[in-house]
Design an enzyme around this catalytic site. Sequence first.
Site, PDB file in Angstrom:
ATOM      1  N   LYS A 196       2.012 -66.922 -69.663  1.00 18.26           N
ATOM      2  CA  LYS A 196       2.336 -66.644 -71.059  1.00 18.26           C
ATOM      3  C   LYS A 196       1.863 -65.234 -71.383  1.00 18.26           C
ATOM      4  O   LYS A 196       0.675 -64.915 -71.251  1.00 18.26           O
ATOM      5  CB  LYS A 196       1.654 -67.656 -71.975  1.00 18.26           C
ATOM      6  CG  LYS A 196       1.853 -67.329 -73.457  1.00 18.26           C
ATOM      7  CD  LYS A 196       1.402 -68.459 -74.359  1.00 18.26           C
ATOM      8  CE  LYS A 196       1.535 -68.071 -75.821  1.00 18.26           C
ATOM      9  NZ  LYS A 196       1.175 -69.174 -76.711  1.00 18.26           N
ATOM     10  N   ARG A 206       4.817 -67.285 -85.736  1.00 20.73           N
ATOM     11  CA  ARG A 206       3.554 -67.222 -86.494  1.00 20.73           C
ATOM     12  C   ARG A 206       3.826 -67.306 -87.996  1.00 20.73           C
ATOM     13  O   ARG A 206       3.001 -67.800 -88.753  1.00 20.73           O
ATOM     14  CB  ARG A 206       2.773 -65.970 -86.096  1.00 20.73           C
ATOM     15  CG  ARG A 206       2.320 -66.053 -84.635  1.00 20.73           C
ATOM     16  CD  ARG A 206       1.727 -64.767 -84.121  1.00 20.73           C
ATOM     17  NE  ARG A 206       1.467 -64.841 -82.683  1.00 20.73           N
ATOM     18  CZ  ARG A 206       1.099 -63.799 -81.940  1.00 20.73           C
ATOM     19  NH1 ARG A 206       0.933 -62.615 -82.504  1.00 20.73           N
ATOM     20  NH2 ARG A 206       0.882 -63.952 -80.650  1.00 20.73           N
ATOM     21  N   LYS A 218      -3.850 -60.920 -79.140  1.00 20.86           N
ATOM     22  CA  LYS A 218      -4.181 -61.994 -78.197  1.00 20.86           C
ATOM     23  C   LYS A 218      -4.266 -61.481 -76.756  1.00 20.86           C
ATOM     24  O   LYS A 218      -4.162 -62.257 -75.810  1.00 20.86           O
ATOM     25  CB  LYS A 218      -3.154 -63.127 -78.342  1.00 20.86           C
ATOM     26  CG  LYS A 218      -3.147 -63.767 -79.739  1.00 20.86           C
ATOM     27  CD  LYS A 218      -2.354 -65.075 -79.783  1.00 20.86           C
ATOM     28  CE  LYS A 218      -2.458 -65.732 -81.153  1.00 20.86           C
ATOM     29  NZ  LYS A 218      -1.749 -67.052 -81.190  1.00 20.86           N
ATOM     30  N   GLU A 234      -1.701 -67.050 -61.961  1.00 21.93           N
ATOM     31  CA  GLU A 234      -1.924 -67.985 -63.070  1.00 21.93           C
ATOM     32  C   GLU A 234      -1.224 -69.320 -62.798  1.00 21.93           C
ATOM     33  O   GLU A 234      -1.781 -70.394 -63.024  1.00 21.93           O
ATOM     34  CB  GLU A 234      -1.358 -67.399 -64.376  1.00 21.93           C
ATOM     35  CG  GLU A 234      -2.225 -66.330 -65.016  1.00 21.93           C
ATOM     36  CD  GLU A 234      -3.361 -66.926 -65.837  1.00 21.93           C
ATOM     37  OE1 GLU A 234      -3.536 -68.161 -65.830  1.00 21.93           O
ATOM     38  OE2 GLU A 234      -4.091 -66.145 -66.468  1.00 21.93           O
ATOM     39  N   LYS A 249       6.804 -67.610 -70.305  1.00 24.84           N
ATOM     40  CA  LYS A 249       7.078 -67.376 -71.721  1.00 24.84           C
ATOM     41  C   LYS A 249       6.743 -65.943 -72.099  1.00 24.84           C
ATOM     42  O   LYS A 249       5.658 -65.501 -71.738  1.00 24.84           O
ATOM     43  CB  LYS A 249       6.227 -68.347 -72.537  1.00 24.84           C
ATOM     44  CG  LYS A 249       6.336 -68.183 -74.026  1.00 24.84           C
ATOM     45  CD  LYS A 249       5.390 -69.134 -74.700  1.00 24.84           C
ATOM     46  CE  LYS A 249       5.473 -68.895 -76.199  1.00 24.84           C
ATOM     47  NZ  LYS A 249       4.484 -69.635 -76.910  1.00 24.84           N
ATOM     48  N   SER A 275      10.700 -67.613 -80.436  1.00 20.05           N
ATOM     49  CA  SER A 275      11.193 -67.406 -81.798  1.00 20.05           C
ATOM     50  C   SER A 275      11.841 -66.037 -82.004  1.00 20.05           C
ATOM     51  O   SER A 275      12.884 -65.929 -82.653  1.00 20.05           O
ATOM     52  CB  SER A 275      10.042 -67.598 -82.787  1.00 20.05           C
ATOM     53  OG  SER A 275       8.968 -66.725 -82.494  1.00 20.05           O
ATOM     54  N   TYR A 314      15.074 -72.865 -79.546  1.00 21.61           N
ATOM     55  CA  TYR A 314      15.459 -73.226 -80.913  1.00 21.61           C
ATOM     56  C   TYR A 314      16.964 -73.405 -81.031  1.00 21.61           C
ATOM     57  O   TYR A 314      17.460 -73.820 -82.077  1.00 21.61           O
ATOM     58  CB  TYR A 314      14.940 -72.159 -81.899  1.00 21.61           C
ATOM     59  CG  TYR A 314      13.434 -72.002 -81.782  1.00 21.61           C
ATOM     60  CD1 TYR A 314      12.579 -72.929 -82.365  1.00 21.61           C
ATOM     61  CD2 TYR A 314      12.871 -70.977 -81.018  1.00 21.61           C
ATOM     62  CE1 TYR A 314      11.204 -72.829 -82.216  1.00 21.61           C
ATOM     63  CE2 TYR A 314      11.495 -70.863 -80.858  1.00 21.61           C
ATOM     64  CZ  TYR A 314      10.669 -71.790 -81.463  1.00 21.61           C
ATOM     65  OH  TYR A 314       9.310 -71.700 -81.300  1.00 21.61           O
TER      66      TYR A 314
END
Length: 324
Positions: A196, A206, A218, A234, A249, A275, A314
């Site tokens: 990610k 968000r 982040k 990872e 992602k 998103s 979505y």
Amino acid sequence: MHLLHRNRTLRRSAAIRSMVAETLLTPNDFIAPLFIDEGEGVAFEIPSMPGYFRYSVDHTIKEVKTLWGMGIKSVLLFIRCRDEWKDNTGKEAWNENGLMQRSIKAIKDAVPEMVVMTDVALDPYSEFGHDGIVKDGQILNDVTVDALVKMSLSHAAAGADFVAPSDMMDGRIGAIRQALETNQFTHTGIMSYSAKYASCFYGPFRDALDSAPGFGDKKTYQMNFANRLEAINETMADIREGADIVMVKPAMAYLDIIREVKNAVTVPVSAYHVSGEYAMIKAAAQMGWLDEQKAILESLTAIKRAGADLIATYFAKEAAGMLA
Ligand code: PBG
């Protein structure tokens, strides 16, 4: 000319093209993310995600029934936590009567076969909007993992089929797996957000959950988008620790990573069409600059072709409608 192969032969008609198509999209491929809010009769259209809503549980149930009827097998749940319940421990995240826990039960009661996946990270519950517990401006790893374990166990107890840790703390998959085992949740799966990236494409999400970080960014836990090998490290670590499904992602700017992960692992690979990727297509379509339906099918097919066995998007409902 005397050519041995004329590549256009296999493109000559729609029938031939479909016979030799290498990638076929089906509603089985999709995971539909759902944003859930407190209250009743709530349907709030997210300003930066036109056509996408945050629903109260009653509307969510109707939506889940519709999705199941369209052949979509899985939903990924996110909740919006009231400000007054946010703190720096995240304790609302494992409230057995919390919105997430009630939503899981309500969905499993209404459509038992729907595969319910749940987001595991503290950001919706954090007064700082971070995925972990904060001290002196730092995101603490190990105490956050303890919190994520409690959160995962409470989702499993409520009936989640898969928990989906999206926080990027080190060691959380192993800790969650061990806790599930020792608490007899032996059939709860883990879909890990393994690779990610720290991405600007999460902006609209968000907004949807009021979960933007209150300070900083982040980048001390999500990955640097300049990196490729790190994604493999990872992902392999998460599989060793017990992940059933791994994830890359975002999706569209990371098709190379999806392919490399797919080639490196033997577990199912998912990709999150996030998103901001939704918002880009919607905005261009609203301006009349792109054909929305074609853009959706091309994008999702490309993500699957890159190697995604599952796509959180979505557009799940819209795409399933087009494929029917
Ligand atoms: C929270 C989480 C995020 C998304 C999924 N889980 C946001 C973030 O990491 O800041 C993004 C999803 C999207 O943009 O569609 N841990």
